[in-house]
Scaffold this motif. Sequence first.
Motif, PDB file in Angstrom:
ATOM      1  N   ASP A  81      10.979   0.150  -1.845  1.00  0.00           N
ATOM      2  CA  ASP A  81      11.311  -1.146  -2.448  1.00  0.00           C
ATOM      3  C   ASP A  81      10.599  -1.398  -3.777  1.00  0.00           C
ATOM      4  O   ASP A  81      10.670  -2.493  -4.327  1.00  0.00           O
ATOM      5  CB  ASP A  81      10.967  -2.273  -1.478  1.00  0.00           C
ATOM      6  N   GLY A  82       9.897  -0.377  -4.297  1.00  0.00           N
ATOM      7  CA  GLY A  82       9.191  -0.548  -5.564  1.00  0.00           C
ATOM      8  C   GLY A  82       7.790  -1.100  -5.425  1.00  0.00           C
ATOM      9  O   GLY A  82       7.080  -1.251  -6.414  1.00  0.00           O
ATOM     10  N   LEU A  83       7.356  -1.401  -4.205  1.00  0.00           N
ATOM     11  CA  LEU A  83       6.021  -1.930  -3.962  1.00  0.00           C
ATOM     12  C   LEU A  83       5.046  -0.769  -3.791  1.00  0.00           C
ATOM     13  O   LEU A  83       5.192   0.048  -2.878  1.00  0.00           O
ATOM     14  CB  LEU A  83       6.014  -2.798  -2.698  1.00  0.00           C
ATOM     15  N   LEU A  84       4.058  -0.672  -4.680  1.00  0.00           N
ATOM     16  CA  LEU A  84       3.093   0.429  -4.621  1.00  0.00           C
ATOM     17  C   LEU A  84       1.935   0.017  -3.715  1.00  0.00           C
ATOM     18  O   LEU A  84       0.881  -0.431  -4.158  1.00  0.00           O
ATOM     19  CB  LEU A  84       2.598   0.776  -6.025  1.00  0.00           C
ATOM     20  N   SER A  85       2.145   0.207  -2.426  1.00  0.00           N
ATOM     21  CA  SER A  85       1.163  -0.204  -1.424  1.00  0.00           C
ATOM     22  C   SER A  85       0.035   0.822  -1.304  1.00  0.00           C
ATOM     23  O   SER A  85       0.131   1.956  -1.781  1.00  0.00           O
ATOM     24  CB  SER A  85       1.852  -0.363  -0.066  1.00  0.00           C
ATOM     25  N   ILE A  86      -1.034   0.423  -0.635  1.00  0.00           N
ATOM     26  CA  ILE A  86      -2.180   1.325  -0.438  1.00  0.00           C
ATOM     27  C   ILE A  86      -1.795   2.588   0.328  1.00  0.00           C
ATOM     28  O   ILE A  86      -2.210   3.687  -0.055  1.00  0.00           O
ATOM     29  CB  ILE A  86      -3.329   0.577   0.258  1.00  0.00           C
ATOM     30  N   PRO A  87      -1.012   2.500   1.407  1.00  0.00           N
ATOM     31  CA  PRO A  87      -0.629   3.730   2.102  1.00  0.00           C
ATOM     32  C   PRO A  87       0.127   4.718   1.218  1.00  0.00           C
ATOM     33  O   PRO A  87       0.029   5.929   1.418  1.00  0.00           O
ATOM     34  CB  PRO A  87       0.259   3.219   3.243  1.00  0.00           C
ATOM     35  N   LEU A  88       0.882   4.217   0.248  1.00  0.00           N
ATOM     36  CA  LEU A  88       1.592   5.115  -0.660  1.00  0.00           C
ATOM     37  C   LEU A  88       0.653   5.725  -1.697  1.00  0.00           C
ATOM     38  O   LEU A  88       0.795   6.891  -2.064  1.00  0.00           O
ATOM     39  CB  LEU A  88       2.716   4.358  -1.376  1.00  0.00           C
ATOM     40  N   LEU A  89      -0.313   4.946  -2.150  1.00  0.00           N
ATOM     41  CA  LEU A  89      -1.247   5.426  -3.166  1.00  0.00           C
ATOM     42  C   LEU A  89      -2.328   6.325  -2.571  1.00  0.00           C
ATOM     43  O   LEU A  89      -2.773   7.279  -3.204  1.00  0.00           O
ATOM     44  CB  LEU A  89      -1.909   4.239  -3.878  1.00  0.00           C
ATOM     45  N   PHE A  90      -2.732   6.016  -1.345  1.00  0.00           N
ATOM     46  CA  PHE A  90      -3.780   6.794  -0.674  1.00  0.00           C
ATOM     47  C   PHE A  90      -3.298   7.198   0.716  1.00  0.00           C
ATOM     48  O   PHE A  90      -3.825   6.725   1.724  1.00  0.00           O
ATOM     49  CB  PHE A  90      -5.065   5.972  -0.571  1.00  0.00           C
ATOM     50  N   PRO A  91      -2.302   8.075   0.802  1.00  0.00           N
ATOM     51  CA  PRO A  91      -1.732   8.429   2.107  1.00  0.00           C
ATOM     52  C   PRO A  91      -2.718   9.117   3.039  1.00  0.00           C
ATOM     53  O   PRO A  91      -2.561   9.053   4.254  1.00  0.00           O
ATOM     54  CB  PRO A  91      -0.574   9.368   1.734  1.00  0.00           C
ATOM     55  N   ASP A  92      -3.732   9.759   2.506  1.00  0.00           N
ATOM     56  CA  ASP A  92      -4.697  10.477   3.348  1.00  0.00           C
ATOM     57  C   ASP A  92      -6.027   9.742   3.447  1.00  0.00           C
ATOM     58  O   ASP A  92      -7.036  10.324   3.851  1.00  0.00           O
ATOM     59  CB  ASP A  92      -4.949  11.882   2.787  1.00  0.00           C
ATOM     60  N   ALA A  93      -6.033   8.466   3.083  1.00  0.00           N
ATOM     61  CA  ALA A  93      -7.302   7.738   2.998  1.00  0.00           C
ATOM     62  C   ALA A  93      -8.063   7.741   4.320  1.00  0.00           C
ATOM     63  O   ALA A  93      -9.275   7.932   4.345  1.00  0.00           O
ATOM     64  CB  ALA A  93      -7.046   6.297   2.551  1.00  0.00           C
ATOM     65  N   MET A  94      -7.353   7.560   5.424  1.00  0.00           N
ATOM     66  CA  MET A  94      -8.041   7.465   6.701  1.00  0.00           C
ATOM     67  C   MET A  94      -8.502   8.830   7.209  1.00  0.00           C
ATOM     68  O   MET A  94      -9.288   8.921   8.137  1.00  0.00           O
ATOM     69  CB  MET A  94      -7.125   6.805   7.740  1.00  0.00           C
ATOM     70  N   LYS A  95      -8.012   9.907   6.588  1.00  0.00           N
ATOM     71  CA  LYS A  95      -8.398  11.251   7.001  1.00  0.00           C
ATOM     72  C   LYS A  95      -9.596  11.766   6.223  1.00  0.00           C
ATOM     73  O   LYS A  95     -10.239  12.717   6.636  1.00  0.00           O
ATOM     74  CB  LYS A  95      -7.224  12.215   6.804  1.00  0.00           C
ATOM     75  N   GLU A  96      -9.895  11.143   5.081  1.00  0.00           N
ATOM     76  CA  GLU A  96     -10.959  11.638   4.226  1.00  0.00           C
ATOM     77  C   GLU A  96     -12.315  11.190   4.760  1.00  0.00           C
ATOM     78  O   GLU A  96     -12.500  10.060   5.183  1.00  0.00           O
ATOM     79  CB  GLU A  96     -10.769  11.129   2.792  1.00  0.00           C
ATOM     80  N   GLU A  97     -13.293  12.092   4.743  1.00  0.00           N
ATOM     81  CA  GLU A  97     -14.610  11.789   5.259  1.00  0.00           C
ATOM     82  C   GLU A  97     -15.368  10.820   4.351  1.00  0.00           C
ATOM     83  O   GLU A  97     -16.164  10.031   4.818  1.00  0.00           O
ATOM     84  CB  GLU A  97     -15.406  13.088   5.420  1.00  0.00           C
ATOM     85  N   VAL A 122     -14.077   8.554   2.069  1.00  0.00           N
ATOM     86  CA  VAL A 122     -13.265   7.512   1.454  1.00  0.00           C
ATOM     87  C   VAL A 122     -14.122   6.256   1.281  1.00  0.00           C
ATOM     88  O   VAL A 122     -14.906   5.897   2.160  1.00  0.00           O
ATOM     89  CB  VAL A 122     -12.029   7.201   2.328  1.00  0.00           C
ATOM     90  N   PRO A 123     -14.050   5.577   0.130  1.00  0.00           N
ATOM     91  CA  PRO A 123     -14.825   4.347  -0.061  1.00  0.00           C
ATOM     92  C   PRO A 123     -14.470   3.310   1.004  1.00  0.00           C
ATOM     93  O   PRO A 123     -13.309   3.179   1.410  1.00  0.00           O
ATOM     94  CB  PRO A 123     -14.395   3.881  -1.456  1.00  0.00           C
ATOM     95  N   TYR A 124     -15.474   2.551   1.450  1.00  0.00           N
ATOM     96  CA  TYR A 124     -15.263   1.542   2.477  1.00  0.00           C
ATOM     97  C   TYR A 124     -14.188   0.546   2.066  1.00  0.00           C
ATOM     98  O   TYR A 124     -13.334   0.158   2.862  1.00  0.00           O
ATOM     99  CB  TYR A 124     -16.574   0.812   2.748  1.00  0.00           C
ATOM    100  N   SER A 125     -14.225   0.143   0.794  1.00  0.00           N
ATOM    101  CA  SER A 125     -13.272  -0.862   0.322  1.00  0.00           C
ATOM    102  C   SER A 125     -11.832  -0.371   0.424  1.00  0.00           C
ATOM    103  O   SER A 125     -10.921  -1.134   0.747  1.00  0.00           O
ATOM    104  CB  SER A 125     -13.584  -1.253  -1.118  1.00  0.00           C
ATOM    105  N   VAL A 126     -11.614   0.941   0.156  1.00  0.00           N
ATOM    106  CA  VAL A 126     -10.274   1.512   0.264  1.00  0.00           C
ATOM    107  C   VAL A 126      -9.811   1.511   1.710  1.00  0.00           C
ATOM    108  O   VAL A 126      -8.686   1.129   2.037  1.00  0.00           O
ATOM    109  CB  VAL A 126     -10.229   2.934  -0.322  1.00  0.00           C
ATOM    110  N   ALA A 127     -10.706   1.954   2.615  1.00  0.00           N
ATOM    111  CA  ALA A 127     -10.358   2.006   4.032  1.00  0.00           C
ATOM    112  C   ALA A 127     -10.072   0.597   4.567  1.00  0.00           C
ATOM    113  O   ALA A 127      -9.135   0.383   5.346  1.00  0.00           O
ATOM    114  CB  ALA A 127     -11.488   2.660   4.821  1.00  0.00           C
ATOM    115  N   LYS A 128     -10.896  -0.384   4.165  1.00  0.00           N
ATOM    116  CA  LYS A 128     -10.713  -1.753   4.628  1.00  0.00           C
ATOM    117  C   LYS A 128      -9.406  -2.349   4.111  1.00  0.00           C
ATOM    118  O   LYS A 128      -8.674  -3.012   4.859  1.00  0.00           O
ATOM    119  CB  LYS A 128     -11.888  -2.617   4.175  1.00  0.00           C
ATOM    120  N   GLU A 129      -9.117  -2.119   2.834  1.00  0.00           N
ATOM    121  CA  GLU A 129      -7.870  -2.635   2.264  1.00  0.00           C
ATOM    122  C   GLU A 129      -6.673  -2.024   2.981  1.00  0.00           C
ATOM    123  O   GLU A 129      -5.681  -2.705   3.257  1.00  0.00           O
ATOM    124  CB  GLU A 129      -7.803  -2.335   0.762  1.00  0.00           C
ATOM    125  N   LYS A 130      -6.745  -0.736   3.280  1.00  0.00           N
ATOM    126  CA  LYS A 130      -5.632  -0.062   3.965  1.00  0.00           C
ATOM    127  C   LYS A 130      -5.456  -0.623   5.375  1.00  0.00           C
ATOM    128  O   LYS A 130      -4.339  -0.860   5.825  1.00  0.00           O
ATOM    129  CB  LYS A 130      -5.862   1.439   4.029  1.00  0.00           C
TER     130      LYS A 130
END
Length: 322
Positions: free
Chosen positions: A242-258, A260-268
């Motif tokens: 839909d054109g919305l650049l959400s966090i899961p699209l920008l950081f698809p592997d964020a929850m898998k990374e050892e 990952v910044p806390y703020s990114v994980a929390k936002e996701k």
Amino acid sequence: MDAGNGIMWESGSPLYQEALRRLHVYARHELTVVLEGETGTGKELFAQALHEKSGRSRGPLIPVNMAGIPSTLFESLFFGHRKGSFTGAQETRDGFFGSADGGTLFLDEFNSMDPDLQPKLLRVLETRHYLSVGEFRPRKTDARVVLATNVSLDRLRETGRLREDLYFRLVAHRIRIPPLRERLMDLPDLVSAQVRRIAAELGREGVSVPDSSMRALLSYGWPGNVRELSEKLRSAVLHSPDGLLSIPLLFPDAMKEECVPYSVAKEKFDFDYFVEMDRRSGGDLSLGRSLSGLSETTYRRKLRRIRRPPPLEDQKKHPGMP
């Protein structure tokens, strides 16, 4: 400002402003210049700008990746050779210096150059003459040389990868391009310009960056710098339904990374949680608030963060900033 290709001609970063100032100064002169910067900071773009803003802009810009130059072919590739001067020399060739005559020779990944070959380059830089393989009369070069390295000249010298004589020839005329993490104040404008360019290239309309995504982008470390940013945005624009650049699209592997910044994980987590809560409640505010256990004020605020913002072109100059 033209940040679509990675260069911002108007920047809020003092470090980047200094890099731009030096670029404009060196573009007016014929000096050999070294571009220092991490991978993905835009060294090749700076080299192109140096060439295009110089008096040599009508001449050729010859890029050479030094990491791909075999030591045994250095003289032939750079200085050219005469036909029959060695086995396999079936025709006369000018070499890189000859091809760049009247223009600019851009030596990328200079830090990969064999120290044993560096005196040959130093001699050309100092005398402006070189000897083609198979010839006995030196040729004069009219090529301006620009070098790029992702390791500082000081570090190369300390580790023995850069000869001292060449170091002192180059060290006075450097442009340090700061990594993206050192100029995050430019990130909103950079994202805006790059998303517009990418959306146009892919034929997408109504692309937008929500506040939560911008906060995640600002909190990320950007080890790959502008190149990494560009590719993350391209992937998100390409795969967004839909054109919305959400966090899961920008950081698809964020929850898998050892790391990952806390703020990114929390936002996701917040994004995923309240999208699901909104879906389960069918958009009913009271039901959603009850299921989440949050106050009405907090629940409304969380929902506003996941709801679609206006298209990027309608956002303010610094989209996504709180």
